[in-house]
Design a protein around this motif. Structure first.
Motif, PDB file in Angstrom:
ATOM      1  N   ARG A 124       0.857  -1.189   0.000  1.00  0.00           N
ATOM      2  CA  ARG A 124       0.000   0.000   0.000  1.00  0.00           C
ATOM      3  C   ARG A 124       0.887   1.232   0.000  1.00  0.00           C
ATOM      4  N   PHE A 125       0.502   2.232  -0.780  1.00  0.00           N
ATOM      5  CA  PHE A 125       1.212   3.497  -0.638  1.00  0.00           C
ATOM      6  C   PHE A 125       0.281   4.660  -0.820  1.00  0.00           C
ATOM      7  N   SER A 126       0.697   5.780  -0.232  1.00  0.00           N
ATOM      8  CA  SER A 126      -0.102   7.002  -0.333  1.00  0.00           C
ATOM      9  C   SER A 126       0.833   8.178  -0.585  1.00  0.00           C
ATOM     10  N   LEU A 127       0.305   9.088  -1.380  1.00  0.00           N
ATOM     11  CA  LEU A 127       1.011  10.318  -1.721  1.00  0.00           C
ATOM     12  C   LEU A 127       0.139  11.479  -1.273  1.00  0.00           C
ATOM     13  N   ARG A 128       0.678  12.324  -0.439  1.00  0.00           N
ATOM     14  CA  ARG A 128      -0.079  13.482   0.029  1.00  0.00           C
ATOM     15  C   ARG A 128       0.340  14.697  -0.786  1.00  0.00           C
ATOM     16  N   LEU A 129      -0.686  15.393  -1.290  1.00  0.00           N
ATOM     17  CA  LEU A 129      -0.474  16.598  -2.069  1.00  0.00           C
ATOM     18  C   LEU A 129      -0.999  17.769  -1.253  1.00  0.00           C
ATOM     19  N   GLY A 130      -0.916  18.950  -1.781  1.00  0.00           N
ATOM     20  CA  GLY A 130      -1.491  20.100  -1.106  1.00  0.00           C
ATOM     21  C   GLY A 130      -3.005  20.043  -1.140  1.00  0.00           C
ATOM     22  N   ASP A 131      -3.639  20.944  -0.383  1.00  0.00           N
ATOM     23  CA  ASP A 131      -5.095  21.107  -0.428  1.00  0.00           C
ATOM     24  C   ASP A 131      -5.836  19.857   0.058  1.00  0.00           C
ATOM     25  N   ASP A 132      -5.212  19.071   0.955  1.00  0.00           N
ATOM     26  CA  ASP A 132      -5.811  17.873   1.551  1.00  0.00           C
ATOM     27  C   ASP A 132      -6.120  16.777   0.519  1.00  0.00           C
ATOM     28  N   VAL A 133      -5.345  16.729  -0.567  1.00  0.00           N
ATOM     29  CA  VAL A 133      -5.523  15.723  -1.626  1.00  0.00           C
ATOM     30  C   VAL A 133      -4.538  14.587  -1.387  1.00  0.00           C
ATOM     31  N   THR A 134      -5.032  13.349  -1.536  1.00  0.00           N
ATOM     32  CA  THR A 134      -4.211  12.161  -1.362  1.00  0.00           C
ATOM     33  C   THR A 134      -4.440  11.206  -2.528  1.00  0.00           C
ATOM     34  N   ILE A 135      -3.373  10.607  -3.018  1.00  0.00           N
ATOM     35  CA  ILE A 135      -3.440   9.533  -4.005  1.00  0.00           C
ATOM     36  C   ILE A 135      -3.095   8.252  -3.259  1.00  0.00           C
ATOM     37  N   GLU A 136      -3.960   7.231  -3.374  1.00  0.00           N
ATOM     38  CA  GLU A 136      -3.740   5.980  -2.660  1.00  0.00           C
ATOM     39  C   GLU A 136      -3.775   4.793  -3.616  1.00  0.00           C
ATOM     40  N   VAL A 137      -2.882   3.840  -3.354  1.00  0.00           N
ATOM     41  CA  VAL A 137      -2.809   2.598  -4.110  1.00  0.00           C
ATOM     42  C   VAL A 137      -2.875   1.471  -3.083  1.00  0.00           C
ATOM     43  N   LEU A 138      -3.800   0.514  -3.296  1.00  0.00           N
ATOM     44  CA  LEU A 138      -4.026  -0.536  -2.316  1.00  0.00           C
ATOM     45  C   LEU A 138      -4.049  -1.909  -2.985  1.00  0.00           C
ATOM     46  N   PRO A 139      -2.925  -2.613  -2.996  1.00  0.00           N
ATOM     47  CA  PRO A 139      -2.925  -3.962  -3.563  1.00  0.00           C
ATOM     48  C   PRO A 139      -3.979  -4.837  -2.877  1.00  0.00           C
ATOM     49  N   ALA A 140      -4.690  -5.636  -3.677  1.00  0.00           N
ATOM     50  CA  ALA A 140      -5.795  -6.429  -3.144  1.00  0.00           C
ATOM     51  C   ALA A 140      -5.813  -7.847  -3.704  1.00  0.00           C
ATOM     52  N   CYS A 141      -4.661  -8.350  -4.122  1.00  0.00           N
ATOM     53  CA  CYS A 141      -4.565  -9.693  -4.688  1.00  0.00           C
ATOM     54  C   CYS A 141      -3.506 -10.467  -3.911  1.00  0.00           C
ATOM     55  N   ALA A 142      -3.842 -11.700  -3.478  1.00  0.00           N
ATOM     56  CA  ALA A 142      -2.909 -12.501  -2.686  1.00  0.00           C
ATOM     57  C   ALA A 142      -1.890 -13.249  -3.541  1.00  0.00           C
ATOM     58  N   GLY A 143      -2.125 -13.327  -4.832  1.00  0.00           N
ATOM     59  CA  GLY A 143      -1.224 -14.090  -5.695  1.00  0.00           C
ATOM     60  C   GLY A 143      -0.007 -13.306  -6.122  1.00  0.00           C
ATOM     61  N   PRO A 144       0.929 -13.955  -6.774  1.00  0.00           N
ATOM     62  CA  PRO A 144       2.137 -13.262  -7.236  1.00  0.00           C
ATOM     63  C   PRO A 144       1.886 -12.529  -8.553  1.00  0.00           C
ATOM     64  N   VAL A 145       0.845 -11.687  -8.551  1.00  0.00           N
ATOM     65  CA  VAL A 145       0.428 -10.952  -9.742  1.00  0.00           C
ATOM     66  C   VAL A 145       0.778  -9.485  -9.538  1.00  0.00           C
ATOM     67  N   GLU A 146       1.348  -8.864 -10.548  1.00  0.00           N
ATOM     68  CA  GLU A 146       1.720  -7.453 -10.438  1.00  0.00           C
ATOM     69  C   GLU A 146       0.519  -6.613 -10.038  1.00  0.00           C
TER      70      GLU A 146
END
Length: 155
Positions: A112-134
């Motif tokens: 999981r990763f998150s990027l915080r920008l100005g103005d209370d904006v966030t970009i979030e990425v949340l892996p949701a697969c248990a397999g060895p898949v990109e």
């Protein structure tokens, strides 16, 4: 393959980069980041969203819905007329005008990763697969430098 240390470095390298916009290739969400002449791209094949406070501005699930209620979802996906395209276009225009930059970046557990920008904006990425898949990759455009999560994913 990318180690946790390499992934952490790749994510934190985005600090101070300007967000250039959002798009998709088939069902892969794309986000662009620019620092000087260098461009880094994110390809997310897992849940992705852009928020401002408690409001979701753009999400990967927006690909499932046509931009208008009377349209067919399958046709909208094929023709690139989903809610995602409509919202991504508007958000990209806004980000271009305001020149949002990454102020902080954090790689969390399980990719999981998150990027915080100005103005209370966030970009979030949340892996949701248990397999060895990109689930996601960061890469510098024009180079062979790719950082892939999970490191066991076949490329």
């Amino acid at each position: 393959m990318s180690t946790t240390e390499e992934l952490t470095t790749a994510v934190t390298r985005l600090v101070s980069a300007r967000v250039t916009g959002f798009d998709r290739t088939v069902d892969i969400i794309e986000a662009g980041f620019r620092r000087g002449d260098a461009e880094t791209r994110l390809h997310a094949q897992c849940p992705f969203r852009v928020t401002r406070g408690d409001k979701i501005l753009l999400g990967s699930e927006d690909l499932r819905f046509p931009a208008t209620r009377d349209a067919d979802a399958v046709t909208a996906f094929r023709d690139r007329t989903t809610m995602f395209e409509r919202k991504a276009r508007r958000l990209s225009e806004r980000f271009e005008a305001v020149e949002y930059r990454v102020e902080s970046a954090e790689l969390g557990p399980a990719g999981r990763f998150s990027l915080r920008l100005g103005d209370d904006v966030t970009i979030e990425v949340l892996p949701a697969c248990a397999g060895p898949v990109e689930q996601w990759r960061l890469f510098d455009r024009g180079t062979d430098r790719h950082f892939v999560y999970p490191d066991s994913a076949t490329h």
